[in-house]
Design a protein around this motif. Sequence first.
Motif, PDB file in Angstrom:
ATOM      1  N   TRP A  97      25.745  39.803  39.097  1.00  0.00           N
ATOM      2  CA  TRP A  97      26.500  39.323  37.864  1.00  0.00           C
ATOM      3  C   TRP A  97      25.755  39.328  36.738  1.00  0.00           C
ATOM      4  O   TRP A  97      24.424  39.187  36.782  1.00  0.00           O
ATOM      5  CB  TRP A  97      26.738  37.662  38.105  1.00  0.00           C
ATOM      6  CG  TRP A  97      27.915  37.517  38.995  1.00  0.00           C
ATOM      7  CD1 TRP A  97      27.957  37.419  40.343  1.00  0.00           C
ATOM      8  CD2 TRP A  97      29.295  37.431  38.781  1.00  0.00           C
ATOM      9  NE1 TRP A  97      29.148  36.942  41.022  1.00  0.00           N
ATOM     10  CE2 TRP A  97      29.938  36.864  39.884  1.00  0.00           C
ATOM     11  CE3 TRP A  97      29.806  37.071  37.615  1.00  0.00           C
ATOM     12  CZ2 TRP A  97      31.228  36.639  40.117  1.00  0.00           C
ATOM     13  CZ3 TRP A  97      31.330  36.794  37.637  1.00  0.00           C
ATOM     14  CH2 TRP A  97      31.925  36.611  38.772  1.00  0.00           C
TER      15      TRP A  97
ATOM     16  N   MET B 248      29.084  37.426  31.861  1.00  0.00           N
ATOM     17  CA  MET B 248      30.304  37.363  32.876  1.00  0.00           C
ATOM     18  C   MET B 248      30.168  36.029  33.950  1.00  0.00           C
ATOM     19  O   MET B 248      31.207  35.599  34.194  1.00  0.00           O
ATOM     20  CB  MET B 248      30.431  38.474  33.690  1.00  0.00           C
ATOM     21  CG  MET B 248      30.761  39.731  33.017  1.00  0.00           C
ATOM     22  SD  MET B 248      32.137  39.652  31.497  1.00  0.00           S
ATOM     23  CE  MET B 248      33.386  38.806  32.564  1.00  0.00           C
ATOM     24  N   TRP B 249      28.928  35.711  34.301  1.00  0.00           N
ATOM     25  CA  TRP B 249      28.704  34.467  34.900  1.00  0.00           C
ATOM     26  C   TRP B 249      28.868  33.354  34.389  1.00  0.00           C
ATOM     27  O   TRP B 249      29.803  32.569  34.886  1.00  0.00           O
ATOM     28  CB  TRP B 249      27.246  34.509  35.326  1.00  0.00           C
ATOM     29  CG  TRP B 249      26.697  33.360  36.167  1.00  0.00           C
ATOM     30  CD1 TRP B 249      25.930  32.147  35.800  1.00  0.00           C
ATOM     31  CD2 TRP B 249      27.083  32.868  37.537  1.00  0.00           C
ATOM     32  NE1 TRP B 249      25.830  31.288  36.975  1.00  0.00           N
ATOM     33  CE2 TRP B 249      26.536  31.905  37.975  1.00  0.00           C
ATOM     34  CE3 TRP B 249      27.781  33.618  38.485  1.00  0.00           C
ATOM     35  CZ2 TRP B 249      26.868  31.392  39.299  1.00  0.00           C
ATOM     36  CZ3 TRP B 249      27.833  33.171  39.843  1.00  0.00           C
ATOM     37  CH2 TRP B 249      27.241  31.929  40.104  1.00  0.00           C
TER      38      TRP B 249
ATOM     39  N   ARG C 233      32.676  33.218  33.992  1.00  0.00           N
ATOM     40  CA  ARG C 233      33.480  32.865  35.318  1.00  0.00           C
ATOM     41  C   ARG C 233      33.611  31.306  35.312  1.00  0.00           C
ATOM     42  O   ARG C 233      34.482  30.734  35.617  1.00  0.00           O
ATOM     43  CB  ARG C 233      32.701  33.476  36.416  1.00  0.00           C
ATOM     44  CG  ARG C 233      33.173  32.831  37.800  1.00  0.00           C
ATOM     45  CD  ARG C 233      32.031  33.268  38.857  1.00  0.00           C
ATOM     46  NE  ARG C 233      32.542  32.641  40.330  1.00  0.00           N
ATOM     47  CZ  ARG C 233      31.635  32.726  41.428  1.00  0.00           C
ATOM     48  NH1 ARG C 233      30.490  33.359  41.329  1.00  0.00           N
ATOM     49  NH2 ARG C 233      32.215  32.292  42.156  1.00  0.00           N
TER      50      ARG C 233
ATOM     51  N   GLU D 294      36.025  38.182  38.214  1.00  0.00           N
ATOM     52  CA  GLU D 294      35.235  38.831  39.337  1.00  0.00           C
ATOM     53  C   GLU D 294      35.450  40.411  39.492  1.00  0.00           C
ATOM     54  O   GLU D 294      34.399  40.846  39.714  1.00  0.00           O
ATOM     55  CB  GLU D 294      35.899  38.143  40.533  1.00  0.00           C
ATOM     56  CG  GLU D 294      35.627  36.797  40.903  1.00  0.00           C
ATOM     57  CD  GLU D 294      36.188  35.964  40.027  1.00  0.00           C
ATOM     58  OE1 GLU D 294      35.946  34.719  40.091  1.00  0.00           O
ATOM     59  OE2 GLU D 294      37.427  36.149  39.270  1.00  0.00           O
TER      60      GLU D 294
ATOM     61  N   HIS E 288      32.179  41.697  37.340  1.00  0.00           N
ATOM     62  CA  HIS E 288      31.404  40.697  37.306  1.00  0.00           C
ATOM     63  C   HIS E 288      29.885  41.290  36.854  1.00  0.00           C
ATOM     64  O   HIS E 288      29.075  40.837  36.271  1.00  0.00           O
ATOM     65  CB  HIS E 288      31.224  40.242  38.492  1.00  0.00           C
ATOM     66  CG  HIS E 288      30.956  41.057  39.769  1.00  0.00           C
ATOM     67  ND1 HIS E 288      31.706  41.929  40.131  1.00  0.00           N
ATOM     68  CD2 HIS E 288      29.818  41.583  40.115  1.00  0.00           C
ATOM     69  CE1 HIS E 288      31.214  42.813  41.161  1.00  0.00           C
ATOM     70  NE2 HIS E 288      29.793  42.476  41.208  1.00  0.00           N
ATOM     71  N   ASP E 289      29.935  42.884  36.964  1.00  0.00           N
ATOM     72  CA  ASP E 289      28.437  43.461  36.561  1.00  0.00           C
ATOM     73  C   ASP E 289      28.702  44.466  35.410  1.00  0.00           C
ATOM     74  O   ASP E 289      27.744  45.188  35.232  1.00  0.00           O
ATOM     75  CB  ASP E 289      28.165  44.332  37.789  1.00  0.00           C
ATOM     76  CG  ASP E 289      29.318  45.280  38.382  1.00  0.00           C
ATOM     77  OD1 ASP E 289      30.136  45.185  37.659  1.00  0.00           O
ATOM     78  OD2 ASP E 289      29.230  45.634  39.559  1.00  0.00           O
TER      79      ASP E 289
ATOM     80  N   ASP F  65      31.566  44.479  28.906  1.00  0.00           N
ATOM     81  CA  ASP F  65      32.489  43.795  29.691  1.00  0.00           C
ATOM     82  C   ASP F  65      33.921  43.950  28.911  1.00  0.00           C
ATOM     83  O   ASP F  65      34.861  43.791  29.418  1.00  0.00           O
ATOM     84  CB  ASP F  65      32.180  42.269  29.711  1.00  0.00           C
ATOM     85  CG  ASP F  65      32.007  41.693  28.296  1.00  0.00           C
ATOM     86  OD1 ASP F  65      33.027  40.609  27.858  1.00  0.00           O
ATOM     87  OD2 ASP F  65      30.837  41.899  27.661  1.00  0.00           O
TER      88      ASP F  65
END
Length: 402
Positions: free
Chosen positions: A120, A124-125, A128, A235, A238-239, A243
């Motif tokens: 992640w 984005m973490w 989330r 999700e 996530h990486d 983004d």
Amino acid sequence: MTILTSIAVLSLAAWGWLLLGRGFFWRTDVRLPQRREPARWPPVAVVVPARNEAAVLRDSLTSLLAQDYPGHAEIVLVDDGSTDGTGDLARALAARPPLSVRRGGLPLTVVSPGEPEPGWTGKMWAVRHGVATARSLMPDLEYLLLTDADITHHRDSLRDLVSAASHSELDLLSLMARLRTVTPWERLTVPAFVLFFAQLYPFRRVNRPDSRTAAAAGGCMLLRDEAAQRAGYPESVHDAVIDDVAVARAVRDGGGRIWLGLGDRVRSVRAYPRLRDIREMVARCAYTQLRHSPVLLMLTVLGLLLVYAVPPVALLAGLAAGVPGAAVAGGLAWAVMAGTYLPMLRYYGLPPKVSLLLPFTAVLYLAMTVESAVRHARGRGAAWKGRVYTARPGTAEEGAGP
């Protein structure tokens, strides 16, 4: 015809195609679409990922706390491992807001998810956990406003965004915030940055329902929660280092409608006072944008040199060497280039003469892109506030192109 003349003519032809065949990227009239207040104001959660943002939070968070929204809306700020007191400052601003905010405003929840799990990115973490918190606080949630911690909003911003998205039945509406242009380096590079982004992702092309080009501006994205769940967001990306482009692609691939434009009353207070600051920003993600491909890097270098460097070189060299064909073609290409830059300069309130510096600015960005690739080759990847990310084959970044 000399080699110099041939290259100059090729550059002129490239600018002719860019002027007319690249979605009119140079126009700056793509603004918030038609708005009509809905009969029922949908519930909205504002999610703000923040890592060491105490320097800008007084402006940005205060503008969110002061939002005049007729429906149910709440703010979730995610303190992403900050060491500068970001979370404490956010709580203090919510507890003791300035007088202008006390007449109303939105409630605030601050959460701290800890360090991201492997695979992640930090942002984005944080998103989330912010989205999960918002859904738990608001079971009837319909929209998510994802906005960066350096973005300030006009008091009616949320109302306008929701009105436009609901009236046009959009699943993702994003605005390119008006960036700061205070210092000489910012005035030289920031409008060009927005122009290059629009050239890569022409707003009109993004906004066509049948278009394959997907992009968004991550500083301000209003996302329908149903579309987010359908796209598996966050999700599914996530990486992703870039983004905003990744989420736009995920929403569009899930059958959603997306829209991108310039935001007059959404502003960034992030400062890039020195060239080094801008270089860090570009080098962080430029090679990621090229999908970590040496071939794409080489083509980008050749393309940027042809389009931006050749016109002034051909004009000056043609005049010096007595090659009128090269001088004329180079001069015309430079004139078209400068002309496409004028609307963006007017948008940022800068004088027309700055348009003549666009070749120099483009070469600066080219050097930063090459530096981004060198950093990746040395294992430094995309670095942001103490974290380094290196995208792997098959991840969200692999499909982030237009």
